[in-house]
Scaffold this active site. Structure first.
Site, PDB file in Angstrom:
ATOM      1  N   CYS A 196       0.843  -1.215   0.000  1.00  0.00           N
ATOM      2  CA  CYS A 196       0.000   0.000   0.000  1.00  0.00           C
ATOM      3  C   CYS A 196       0.871   1.255   0.000  1.00  0.00           C
ATOM      4  O   CYS A 196       0.547   2.247  -0.661  1.00  0.00           O
ATOM      5  CB  CYS A 196      -0.901   0.025   1.234  1.00  0.00           C
ATOM      6  SG  CYS A 196      -2.055  -1.355   1.305  1.00  0.00           S
TER       7      CYS A 196
HETATM    8  C1  BEZ Z   1       0.507  -4.581   1.825  1.00  0.00           C
HETATM    9  O1  BEZ Z   1       0.067  -3.497   1.514  1.00  0.00           O
HETATM   10  O2  BEZ Z   1       1.709  -4.817   1.769  1.00  0.00           O
HETATM   11  C2  BEZ Z   1      -0.395  -5.688   2.261  1.00  0.00           C
HETATM   12  C3  BEZ Z   1      -1.577  -5.398   2.923  1.00  0.00           C
HETATM   13  C4  BEZ Z   1      -2.372  -6.441   3.352  1.00  0.00           C
HETATM   14  C5  BEZ Z   1      -1.996  -7.757   3.111  1.00  0.00           C
HETATM   15  C6  BEZ Z   1      -0.827  -8.025   2.410  1.00  0.00           C
HETATM   16  C7  BEZ Z   1      -0.011  -6.985   1.988  1.00  0.00           C
END
Ligand code: BEZ
Length: 211
Positions: free
Chosen positions: A45
């Site tokens: 994210c």
């Molecule tokens: C991420 O943004 O890295 C992420 C968020 C939730 C689950 C897996 C990865």
């Protein structure tokens, strides 16, 4: 109820990092991209929000507003924004919805319980100025989206809306376009005076009209 192409984008009022907004009023006469991310302070994210911030001038050029969403609260968005600026080389320059009560996530069906019953998936909705949904995308939490692809789709959607052309597989800005099948050759003569190439009666290629 799933949101389908051509539906009116559900309207809502929500708290964002740029104040309370009413979604349809905020869109105004622009196009809009509404995208959800699963959680603040997560790696994928963080890169997505940084990329969206760096590409904001490209969205602006196309008269497109962008808005992010997660189910985290405002104070979390504000703290995380500092990390995004520090690590991604761009400050978040668009609103992020704090959807702690999941009102918007539920309205847009962004929580897929068999993936996670608490976090949103990576949804994207592209909405036109008449508030109609023109594209939906759903990515898993572990795959960051390609924001260049969103710009490419917006270019294609705007060409269709403004110039009655469609775009072929793997089309890139500047490549030849397809005259929409609903247009007769008579109409096409007036619309595309420079002409077109007929590969088949239903496959007519023309130069990109706005180039
Ligand atoms: C991420 O943004 O890295 C992420 C968020 C939730 C689950 C897996 C990865």
């Amino acid at each position: 109820m799933a949101i389908r192409l051509g539906d009116e984008a559900p309207d809502f009022t929500a708290e964002t990092t740029e104040g309370v907004i009413n979604f349809h009023e905020w869109i105004g006469d622009s196009w809009a991209v509404l995208f959800s991310h699963p959680k603040d302070y997560t790696p994928v994210c963080t890169t997505e929000l940084g990329m969206a911030a760096r590409l904001k001038p490209e969205f602006d050029k196309r008269n497109v507003k962008i808005i992010g969403l997660s189910v985290d609260p405002l104070d979390s968005h504000a703290g995380w924004a500092k990390d995004i600026e520090e690590t991604q080389g761009a400050a978040v320059n668009f609103p992020m919805i704090a959807d702690s009560d999941r009102k918007v996530s539920d309205l847009y069906d962004m929580i897929h319980p068999n993936a996670s019953d608490t976090l949103t998936v990576r949804s994207v909705f592209i909405i036109d100025p008449s508030k109609k949904v023109k594209l939906t995308l759903t990515y898993p939490a572990s795959t960051g989206r390609n924001f260049d692809e969103l710009l490419r789709v917006i270019d294609s959607l705007q060409l269709t809306a403004n110039h009655s052309v469609a775009t072929p597989a793997n089309w890139k800005n500047g490549d030849d376009c397809i005259i929409v099948p609903s247009m007769s050759n008579e109409e096409a003569k007036a619309k595309f005076p420079a002409g077109w190439q007929t590969i088949k009666p239903y496959l007519r290629l023309t130069k990109q009209p706005n180039k």
